[in-house]
Design an enzyme around this catalytic site. Structure first.
Site: not given
Ligand code: NAD
Length: 323
Positions: A10-11, A31, A117, A149
């Site tokens: 992911g990101f 992932d 997270a 969420y």
């Molecule tokens: P993202 O969607 O890019 O990353 C999430 C990753 O989890 C993805 O690669 C997805 O394929 C994987 N995933 C989803 N369901 C899955 C499963 N059942 N098994 C295995 N992998 C799975 O999002 P992100 O922004 O990189 O978020 C990463 C974490 O940070 C998350 O937990 C999110 O809740 C948290 N977060 C992000 C932000 C933000 O602004 N980007 C803010 C608050 C919290």
């Protein structure tokens, strides 16, 4: 050290993976590639210290296997983004609840420290200027699906806390606030890459709601090192830390800054929430963190200003269009 990064494609997870490899560590990413991509891992793929396991965090056997021999776990896998949460609500809830419990349970069996997270969404509609970790949660109805969420993440936090307090597992929770930067996609509801893509393709920038909502955007490069420091500091275990920037902008101003930075002639249009989202959405008017705890404990600082952040996202999105 060897680390497991769930959501490593992911990101945030892919930036964390790159950071850990650059520090000389080994990384296993788990992932299911639901929102993550192999493209995000282009820098890591081919490195002998990196391994990608494609599977779900809800699959206990897959999680246990991925955790074998690791010194620490960054649990980032989650269903993320308003569109994902509203359109695949049940699946998302299951991933965000059951996935975290599965990871914590495997960590307990293996005796491995875990960073979980969470999210600033847990504060819900609390608009206090400078939300501290102990601030109240103000959440709408359980049937307003947007909050599912936040509800799941809040329970994840409590689980992580209890695994630490009652079972002795070293856990730490972070609450990122609007983390942005290269590789983030606008496909699932993230506003900055969506605006940049619209500006670069000459389409109208669609501001949902009034555009008066206040947010603070933090560069992923500022967040990632703090994750490593917080997991590695035993004094942080059992605690929760906000991670974000305190530079405020309204979403309307953000759209104007994206137009100025891209030189786009696109117009800005406002779209009512009822047209932008399926049923089950309501917004919060302001979300501004106080990150004093993480600053004091691990020297966290949001070093990138918003203009620099916007430039980095534009460069990333432009590169994707031309390659
Ligand atoms: P993202 O969607 O890019 O990353 C999430 C990753 O989890 C993805 O690669 C997805 O394929 C994987 N995933 C989803 N369901 C899955 C499963 N059942 N098994 C295995 N992998 C799975 O999002 P992100 O922004 O990189 O978020 C990463 C974490 O940070 C998350 O937990 C999110 O809740 C948290 N977060 C992000 C932000 C933000 O602004 N980007 C803010 C608050 C919290």
């Amino acid at each position: 050290m060897r680390y497991l990064v769930t959501g490593g494609a992911g990101f945030i997870g892919s930036h964390l993976t790159d950071h850990l490899l650059a520090q000389g560590h080994e990384v296993v990413a788990l992932d299911d590639l639901s929102t993550g991509t192999l493209d995000n891992l282009a820098g890591a793929t081919g490195d002998s210290r990196f391994q990608l396991r494609t599977g779900s965090v809800c699959d206990a056997a897959a999680v246990r296997a991925a955790m074998r021999g690791v010194d620490g776990v960054f649990h980032l896998a989650a269903a993320v983004g308003v569109f994902t949460i509203l359109e695949r609500a049940l699946d998302s809830l299951r991933t965000n609840l059951h996935g975290t419990e599965t990871v914590l349970e495997a960590a307990r069996e293996a005796g491995t420290p875990v960073l979980v997270a969470s999210t600033s969404e847990v504060y819900g509609k609390n608009t206090a200027l400078g939300l501290t970790e102990g601030a109240d949660r103000i959440i709408g109805s359980p049937l307003t699906l947007r909050w599912s969420y936040a509800e799941a993440k809040a329970l994840d936090e409590t689980l992580a806390y209890l695994y630490h307090r009652e079972l002795g597992v070293p856990t730490v929770v972070v609450r990122p606030f609007n983390t942005v930067g290269p590789r983030q996609t606008g496909r699932y509801g993230m506003v900055l890459p969506r605006f940049v893509d619209q500006a670069l393709s000459g389409q109208p920038l669609t501001v949902f709601g009034t555009g008066e909502q206040v947010r603070c955007f933090c560069h992923v490069a500022d967040v990632v090192p703090a994750l490593v420091s917080l997991l590695g500091d035993a004094g942080c275990h059992g605690q929760v830390y906000n991670l974000g920037s305190s530079e405020q902008t309204t979403i309307g101003q953000l759209a104007k800054r994206v137009l100025a930075a891209t030189g786009s002639a696109s117009e800005i249009v406002t779209v009512p929430y009822t047209d932008a989202y399926p049923d089950g959405y309501e917004d919060m008017q302001r979300r501004v963190p106080d990150c004093g705890l993480a600053e004091q404990r691990v020297g966290f600082a949001a070093r990138h200003g918003l203009d620099e952040i916007i430039e980095s996202v534009i460069a990333d999105r432009r590169a994707r269009v031309t390659t």
